[in-house]
Design a protein around this motif. Structure first.
Motif, PDB file in Angstrom:
ATOM      1  N   THR A  26       0.855  -1.177   0.000  1.00  0.00           N
ATOM      2  CA  THR A  26       0.000   0.000   0.000  1.00  0.00           C
ATOM      3  C   THR A  26       0.892   1.229   0.000  1.00  0.00           C
ATOM      4  O   THR A  26       1.542   1.533   1.002  1.00  0.00           O
ATOM      5  N   GLY A  27       0.947   1.899  -1.145  1.00  0.00           N
ATOM      6  CA  GLY A  27       1.704   3.138  -1.261  1.00  0.00           C
ATOM      7  C   GLY A  27       0.837   4.314  -0.849  1.00  0.00           C
ATOM      8  O   GLY A  27      -0.356   4.155  -0.582  1.00  0.00           O
ATOM      9  N   VAL A  28       1.417   5.491  -0.807  1.00  0.00           N
ATOM     10  CA  VAL A  28       0.654   6.673  -0.423  1.00  0.00           C
ATOM     11  C   VAL A  28      -0.437   7.000  -1.436  1.00  0.00           C
ATOM     12  O   VAL A  28      -1.427   7.641  -1.111  1.00  0.00           O
ATOM     13  N   GLU A  29      -0.278   6.537  -2.675  1.00  0.00           N
ATOM     14  CA  GLU A  29      -1.268   6.786  -3.714  1.00  0.00           C
ATOM     15  C   GLU A  29      -2.267   5.638  -3.854  1.00  0.00           C
ATOM     16  O   GLU A  29      -3.193   5.729  -4.647  1.00  0.00           O
ATOM     17  N   GLY A  30      -2.063   4.537  -3.128  1.00  0.00           N
ATOM     18  CA  GLY A  30      -2.984   3.407  -3.207  1.00  0.00           C
ATOM     19  C   GLY A  30      -2.265   2.080  -3.284  1.00  0.00           C
ATOM     20  O   GLY A  30      -1.066   1.987  -3.061  1.00  0.00           O
ATOM     21  N   GLU A  31      -3.033   1.040  -3.626  1.00  0.00           N
ATOM     22  CA  GLU A  31      -2.515  -0.331  -3.690  1.00  0.00           C
ATOM     23  C   GLU A  31      -1.636  -0.530  -4.920  1.00  0.00           C
ATOM     24  O   GLU A  31      -1.942  -0.017  -5.992  1.00  0.00           O
ATOM     25  N   LEU A  32      -0.558  -1.304  -4.745  1.00  0.00           N
ATOM     26  CA  LEU A  32       0.327  -1.655  -5.843  1.00  0.00           C
ATOM     27  C   LEU A  32       0.529  -3.162  -5.856  1.00  0.00           C
ATOM     28  O   LEU A  32       0.816  -3.761  -4.816  1.00  0.00           O
ATOM     29  N   GLY A  33       0.383  -3.761  -7.018  1.00  0.00           N
ATOM     30  CA  GLY A  33       0.710  -5.161  -7.204  1.00  0.00           C
ATOM     31  C   GLY A  33       1.913  -5.228  -8.140  1.00  0.00           C
ATOM     32  O   GLY A  33       1.867  -4.681  -9.237  1.00  0.00           O
ATOM     33  N   ILE A  39       8.331  -2.115 -14.189  1.00  0.00           N
ATOM     34  CA  ILE A  39       9.187  -0.961 -14.463  1.00  0.00           C
ATOM     35  C   ILE A  39       9.803  -0.462 -13.160  1.00  0.00           C
ATOM     36  O   ILE A  39       9.210  -0.625 -12.094  1.00  0.00           O
ATOM     37  N   PRO A  40      10.978   0.141 -13.215  1.00  0.00           N
ATOM     38  CA  PRO A  40      11.590   0.686 -11.995  1.00  0.00           C
ATOM     39  C   PRO A  40      10.674   1.728 -11.355  1.00  0.00           C
ATOM     40  O   PRO A  40      10.002   2.499 -12.048  1.00  0.00           O
ATOM     41  N   LEU A  41      10.667   1.733 -10.018  1.00  0.00           N
ATOM     42  CA  LEU A  41       9.739   2.579  -9.282  1.00  0.00           C
ATOM     43  C   LEU A  41      10.266   2.799  -7.875  1.00  0.00           C
ATOM     44  O   LEU A  41      10.834   1.888  -7.272  1.00  0.00           O
ATOM     45  N   VAL A  42      10.072   3.993  -7.361  1.00  0.00           N
ATOM     46  CA  VAL A  42      10.333   4.288  -5.956  1.00  0.00           C
ATOM     47  C   VAL A  42       9.139   5.081  -5.449  1.00  0.00           C
ATOM     48  O   VAL A  42       8.739   6.069  -6.067  1.00  0.00           O
ATOM     49  N   THR A  43       8.548   4.632  -4.339  1.00  0.00           N
ATOM     50  CA  THR A  43       7.397   5.342  -3.788  1.00  0.00           C
ATOM     51  C   THR A  43       7.334   5.128  -2.276  1.00  0.00           C
ATOM     52  O   THR A  43       7.752   4.082  -1.774  1.00  0.00           O
ATOM     53  N   PRO A  44       6.805   6.113  -1.541  1.00  0.00           N
ATOM     54  CA  PRO A  44       6.627   5.932  -0.094  1.00  0.00           C
ATOM     55  C   PRO A  44       5.486   4.954   0.197  1.00  0.00           C
ATOM     56  O   PRO A  44       4.557   4.819  -0.594  1.00  0.00           O
ATOM     57  N   LEU A  45       5.582   4.289   1.341  1.00  0.00           N
ATOM     58  CA  LEU A  45       4.584   3.318   1.767  1.00  0.00           C
ATOM     59  C   LEU A  45       3.809   3.806   2.975  1.00  0.00           C
ATOM     60  O   LEU A  45       4.329   4.553   3.804  1.00  0.00           O
ATOM     61  N   ARG A  46       2.591   3.347   3.085  1.00  0.00           N
ATOM     62  CA  ARG A  46       1.759   3.605   4.264  1.00  0.00           C
ATOM     63  C   ARG A  46       2.017   2.508   5.304  1.00  0.00           C
ATOM     64  O   ARG A  46       2.640   1.495   5.013  1.00  0.00           O
ATOM     65  N   ILE A  47       1.492   2.707   6.474  1.00  0.00           N
ATOM     66  CA  ILE A  47       1.508   1.666   7.503  1.00  0.00           C
ATOM     67  C   ILE A  47       0.463   0.645   7.090  1.00  0.00           C
ATOM     68  O   ILE A  47      -0.741   0.923   7.139  1.00  0.00           O
ATOM     69  N   ALA A  48       0.926  -0.508   6.612  1.00  0.00           N
ATOM     70  CA  ALA A  48       0.006  -1.520   6.079  1.00  0.00           C
ATOM     71  C   ALA A  48       0.754  -2.838   5.876  1.00  0.00           C
ATOM     72  O   ALA A  48       1.980  -2.866   5.849  1.00  0.00           O
ATOM     73  N   VAL A  62       3.889  -9.420   6.001  1.00  0.00           N
ATOM     74  CA  VAL A  62       4.792  -8.671   6.863  1.00  0.00           C
ATOM     75  C   VAL A  62       4.121  -7.350   7.233  1.00  0.00           C
ATOM     76  O   VAL A  62       3.617  -6.632   6.360  1.00  0.00           O
ATOM     77  N   ALA A  63       4.118  -7.017   8.518  1.00  0.00           N
ATOM     78  CA  ALA A  63       3.597  -5.731   8.981  1.00  0.00           C
ATOM     79  C   ALA A  63       4.683  -4.683   8.756  1.00  0.00           C
ATOM     80  O   ALA A  63       5.708  -4.705   9.426  1.00  0.00           O
ATOM     81  N   VAL A  64       4.461  -3.791   7.802  1.00  0.00           N
ATOM     82  CA  VAL A  64       5.433  -2.751   7.482  1.00  0.00           C
ATOM     83  C   VAL A  64       4.870  -1.426   7.972  1.00  0.00           C
ATOM     84  O   VAL A  64       3.738  -1.065   7.664  1.00  0.00           O
ATOM     85  N   ASN A  65       5.668  -0.718   8.737  1.00  0.00           N
ATOM     86  CA  ASN A  65       5.234   0.540   9.339  1.00  0.00           C
ATOM     87  C   ASN A  65       5.903   1.718   8.657  1.00  0.00           C
ATOM     88  O   ASN A  65       6.806   2.342   9.190  1.00  0.00           O
ATOM     89  N   GLY A  66       5.442   2.004   7.454  1.00  0.00           N
ATOM     90  CA  GLY A  66       5.978   3.131   6.698  1.00  0.00           C
ATOM     91  C   GLY A  66       7.316   2.817   6.077  1.00  0.00           C
ATOM     92  O   GLY A  66       7.890   1.755   6.276  1.00  0.00           O
ATOM     93  N   GLY A  67       7.784   3.725   5.251  1.00  0.00           N
ATOM     94  CA  GLY A  67       9.064   3.551   4.586  1.00  0.00           C
ATOM     95  C   GLY A  67       8.921   3.775   3.096  1.00  0.00           C
ATOM     96  O   GLY A  67       8.024   4.484   2.636  1.00  0.00           O
ATOM     97  N   PHE A  68       9.789   3.117   2.319  1.00  0.00           N
ATOM     98  CA  PHE A  68       9.806   3.255   0.868  1.00  0.00           C
ATOM     99  C   PHE A  68       9.975   1.894   0.224  1.00  0.00           C
ATOM    100  O   PHE A  68      10.578   1.002   0.800  1.00  0.00           O
ATOM    101  N   ILE A  69       9.466   1.774  -1.001  1.00  0.00           N
ATOM    102  CA  ILE A  69       9.721   0.587  -1.810  1.00  0.00           C
ATOM    103  C   ILE A  69      10.490   1.022  -3.046  1.00  0.00           C
ATOM    104  O   ILE A  69      10.185   2.057  -3.647  1.00  0.00           O
ATOM    105  N   GLU A  70      11.517   0.250  -3.375  1.00  0.00           N
ATOM    106  CA  GLU A  70      12.273   0.473  -4.606  1.00  0.00           C
ATOM    107  C   GLU A  70      12.123  -0.791  -5.444  1.00  0.00           C
ATOM    108  O   GLU A  70      12.493  -1.881  -5.022  1.00  0.00           O
TER     109      GLU A  70
END
Length: 133
Positions: A26-33, A39-48, A62-70
């Motif tokens: 779950t990114g800040v803009e919504g769900e990502l599969g 394609i290469p991507l970097v985006t912030p993540l929500r607590i989800a 995995v319970a992820v409490n914010g951060g970024f996905i690359e």
């Protein structure tokens, strides 16, 4: 089916490292599969929760409490503020954190304390929801 490496890293340690077929976040803009060769991507993540699907219909949550996905061609790295595998979550500790956060929210002291309590409640609920799945 092709696969890619998934790593979840916190400031303290590497929480997860496995090959996978799909990752849902779950990114800040919504769900990502994310599938192999995304394609290469970097985006912030929500607590989800982060859901990782592996060979043989195995699913890791995995319970992820914010951060970024690359996202790279052959690898996904999640840099998380904190993360816990479902098997590592202590329900009593999460329930206690939830109750403390709800009490702090009810007190409505100041805006900063209120925001901290909101985030604490989100983290506790994330852990509890994952443990109960």
């Amino acid at each position: 089916m092709s696969t890619f490496l998934v790593e979840i890293v916190t400031p303290e340690r590497k929480v997860y490292a496995e090959t996978a077929n799909m990752v849902s976040v779950t990114g800040v803009e919504g769900e990502l599969g994310i599938l192999p060769n995304h394609i290469p991507l970097v985006t912030p993540l929500r607590i989800a929760p982060v859901t990782i699907k592996r060979d043989g219909n195995k699913v890791d949550i995995v319970a992820v409490n914010g951060g970024f996905i690359e996202v790279r061609k052959d690898k996904i790295v999640i840099l998380a503020e904190s993360a816990e595998l479902a098997t590592d979550i202590n329900i009593e500790r999460a329930e206690s954190a939830k109750q403390r956060a709800q009490q702090r929210l009810a007190a409505k002291r100041d805006e900063v304390d209120y925001r901290r309590a909101e985030l604490s409640l989100q983290r506790a609920m994330n852990r509890l929801n994952i443990k109960h799945k």
